[in-house]
Design a protein around this motif. Structure first.
Motif, short mmCIF file in Angstrom:
data_model
loop_
_atom_site.label_atom_id
_atom_site.label_comp_id
_atom_site.label_asym_id
_atom_site.label_seq_id
_atom_site.Cartn_x
_atom_site.Cartn_y
_atom_site.Cartn_z
N LEU A 96 54.17 -2.79 -30.63
CA LEU A 96 52.89 -3.17 -30.01
C LEU A 96 52.08 -4.06 -30.94
N VAL A 97 52.17 -3.82 -32.24
CA VAL A 97 51.50 -4.72 -33.20
C VAL A 97 52.10 -6.12 -33.09
N SER A 98 53.42 -6.21 -33.09
CA SER A 98 54.04 -7.54 -32.94
C SER A 98 53.77 -8.10 -31.54
N GLY A 99 53.62 -7.20 -30.55
CA GLY A 99 53.27 -7.64 -29.20
C GLY A 99 51.88 -8.25 -29.14
N LEU A 100 50.94 -7.68 -29.90
CA LEU A 100 49.60 -8.28 -29.97
C LEU A 100 49.66 -9.66 -30.62
N PHE A 101 50.49 -9.79 -31.64
CA PHE A 101 50.69 -11.11 -32.25
C PHE A 101 51.28 -12.08 -31.22
N ASP A 102 52.23 -11.58 -30.44
CA ASP A 102 52.85 -12.38 -29.38
C ASP A 102 51.79 -12.83 -28.37
N MET A 103 50.95 -11.91 -27.94
CA MET A 103 49.90 -12.25 -26.96
C MET A 103 48.92 -13.27 -27.53
N LEU A 104 48.49 -13.07 -28.76
CA LEU A 104 47.56 -14.00 -29.40
C LEU A 104 48.21 -15.38 -29.57
N SER A 105 49.45 -15.38 -30.00
CA SER A 105 50.17 -16.65 -30.16
C SER A 105 50.30 -17.38 -28.84
N MET A 106 50.61 -16.63 -27.78
CA MET A 106 50.74 -17.25 -26.45
C MET A 106 49.40 -17.87 -26.03
N TRP A 107 48.34 -17.13 -26.22
CA TRP A 107 47.03 -17.64 -25.82
C TRP A 107 46.69 -18.92 -26.60
N ILE A 108 46.90 -18.89 -27.91
CA ILE A 108 46.61 -20.08 -28.74
C ILE A 108 47.48 -21.26 -28.31
N LEU A 109 48.78 -21.01 -28.16
CA LEU A 109 49.68 -22.12 -27.81
C LEU A 109 49.41 -22.67 -26.42
N VAL A 110 49.12 -21.79 -25.46
CA VAL A 110 48.93 -22.25 -24.07
C VAL A 110 47.51 -22.76 -23.83
N ASP A 111 46.51 -21.93 -24.13
CA ASP A 111 45.13 -22.29 -23.78
C ASP A 111 44.45 -23.22 -24.78
#
Length: 136
Positions: free
Chosen positions: A89-104
């Protein structure tokens, strides 16, 4: 052939982790693609569902085939599970944050962003599984 077998035996855990890591990453990316691109679910929701699916797949394959741990009690098995899920879940939060930065923020396509984040996620997940979860 003997040389290959000896090399596999020497590095079996790492080779198996890479193979099942690739399979886990494929589960993650395919679930994300189906939910985001095919069905049209918002990309962060699709990403969260893909992360959950890949965590469950990865726990089973890491426990059984990569680290081959045997837990004699339910308490020990549950400890492995919650540690595994917690670190993922910690790496999942990194995944979510990375997705938001890369996409938005940086305007990457959702599928490109998803693939890009997976390289770092795989390394983080190996280290947490090896040194904190499946120590036995």
């Amino acid at each position: 052939m003997t040389w290959i077998k000896k090399m596999y035996e020497r590095y079996q855990e790492m080779v198996d982790y890479v193979l099942f890591g690739v399979a886990t990453t494929v589960v993650n990316i395919v679930v994300f693609f189906l939910l985001d691109t095919v069905i049209g679910i918002p990309y962060l929701v699709a990403n969260a569902i893909a992360i959950i699916a890949s965590i469950l797949f990865a726990f089973y394959t890491n426990k059984k085939y990569v680290f081959k741990t045997h837990t004699p009690t339910f308490k020990a098995a549950f400890r492995e599970f919650y540690l595994f899920v917690g670190f993922r879940l910690v790496s999942g939060l990194f995944d979510m944050l990375s997705m938001w930065i890369l996409v938005d923020v940086l305007s990457f396509g959702t599928n490109t962003a998803k693939i890009a984040t997976q390289f770092i996620i795989v390394a983080l997940n190996y280290l947490s599984s090896k040194f904190f979860v499946f120590k036995g």
